[in-house]
Design an enzyme around this catalytic site. Structure first.
Site, PDB file in Angstrom:
ATOM      1  N   ASP A  32       0.837  -1.190   0.000  1.00 17.28           N
ATOM      2  CA  ASP A  32       0.000   0.000   0.000  1.00 17.28           C
ATOM      3  C   ASP A  32       0.881   1.252   0.000  1.00 17.28           C
ATOM      4  O   ASP A  32       2.040   1.209   0.430  1.00 17.28           O
ATOM      5  CB  ASP A  32      -0.894   0.025   1.247  1.00 17.28           C
ATOM      6  CG  ASP A  32      -1.899  -1.115   1.243  1.00 17.28           C
ATOM      7  OD1 ASP A  32      -2.187  -1.646   0.160  1.00 17.28           O
ATOM      8  OD2 ASP A  32      -2.374  -1.469   2.338  1.00 17.28           O
TER       9      ASP A  32
HETATM   10  N1  URA Z   1      -1.279  -5.952   3.782  1.00 19.25           N
HETATM   11  C1  URA Z   1      -1.795  -4.701   3.806  1.00 19.25           C
HETATM   12  O1  URA Z   1      -2.844  -4.474   4.366  1.00 19.25           O
HETATM   13  N2  URA Z   1      -1.095  -3.732   3.184  1.00 19.25           N
HETATM   14  C2  URA Z   1       0.083  -3.924   2.580  1.00 19.25           C
HETATM   15  O2  URA Z   1       0.667  -2.991   2.042  1.00 19.25           O
HETATM   16  C3  URA Z   1       0.617  -5.233   2.574  1.00 19.25           C
HETATM   17  C4  URA Z   1      -0.089  -6.229   3.187  1.00 19.25           C
END
Ligand code: URA
Length: 241
Positions: A105
């Protein structure tokens, strides 16, 4: 990889195909120390040396990178508005088709692998392969054994049930807790959704491991380096190659 010389130069982003043909015919290119004049000459991209307009060029088309992704950067090959992880690398990596393996993310930091090997990329992400990923998280509220058990049983995330995951609690306080989570799948917002399903909001998420690879502590945020032969071998093995 064996390809035509003019295609090699284009793949490396040095120039267009027609420019490559002209420059080769003009004698401004040397391969393995020898002048070349035929754009159709075959080259071995991972072995042959290239001198372009007097400058040595790293001609490898298969490269694999470990990046310490900072927050605020998109995991995408390109985006019209926002900075992407590709912009943290020299432009040649985009030219040769290096792509992130999965995504973190925008606000997640830590280990991101990028590779030019599409087959390995695909295999590492395959749901059938269950490559482990380890995340360090700071979440709201106090984590307890209840959450450890819920993660271990496999949480119901509405449209799917998460595979059992290992939750290791570091510090647990009323205001917030620190924990390490090991998951073997990589669905959209997976870790955040797992915590949300147990009543905790993720305040910080950092990936410290992907399959056999651990983030190099020498890499500061935004820093990157190519994988070592040993790391690449371990990654290929994790991909079943
Ligand atoms: N899980 C999440 O919620 N976000 C990420 O960036 C990676 C794994």
């Amino acid at each position: 990889m064996k390809i035509r010389l003019d295609r090699w130069m284009t793949a490396l982003g040095l120039c267009s195909r027609s420019e490559a043909k002209n420059l080769i015919r003009k004698g401004t290119v040397r391969v393995n120390g020898k002048n070349v004049s035929n754009p159709a000459d075959a080259v071995e991209t991972e072995q042959d040396t290239l001198l372009f307009q007097g400058n040595p060029v790293d001609g490898r088309l298969f490269r694999h990178v470990m990046l310490n992704k900072p927050a605020g950067i998109l995991t995408a090959a390109r985006d019209p508005k926002q900075p992407t992880v590709m912009e943290l690398l020299p432009p040649v990596y985009a030219s040769i088709g290096c792509m992130p393996v999965g995504r973190l993310d925008k606000d997640t930091t830590g280990l991101l692998i990028l590779t030019c090997d599409g087959e390995m990329n695909h295999r590492l992400l395959s749901p059938a392969r269950h490559v482990d990923k380890v995340y360090e998280a700071r979440v709201t509220g106090r984590l307890t054994e209840k959450e450890v058990l819920a993660f271990a049983e496999g949480l119901d995330l509405h449209e799917f049930t998460a595979r059992p995951a290992l939750l290791e609690i570091g510090r647990a306080e009323e205001g917030d807790s620190l924990a390490r989570v090991t998951v073997s799948e990589g669905k959209f917002h997976q870790v955040k959704r797992m915590f949300a399903a147990t009543g905790h909001e993720v305040l910080m998420l950092h990936r410290s491991r992907f399959g056999p690879l651990t983030l190099d502590p020498a890499l500061s945020e935004g820093g990157w380096r190519e994988l070592t032969e040993q790391e690449l071998g371990a990654l290929r093995a994790a991909a079943g190659m």
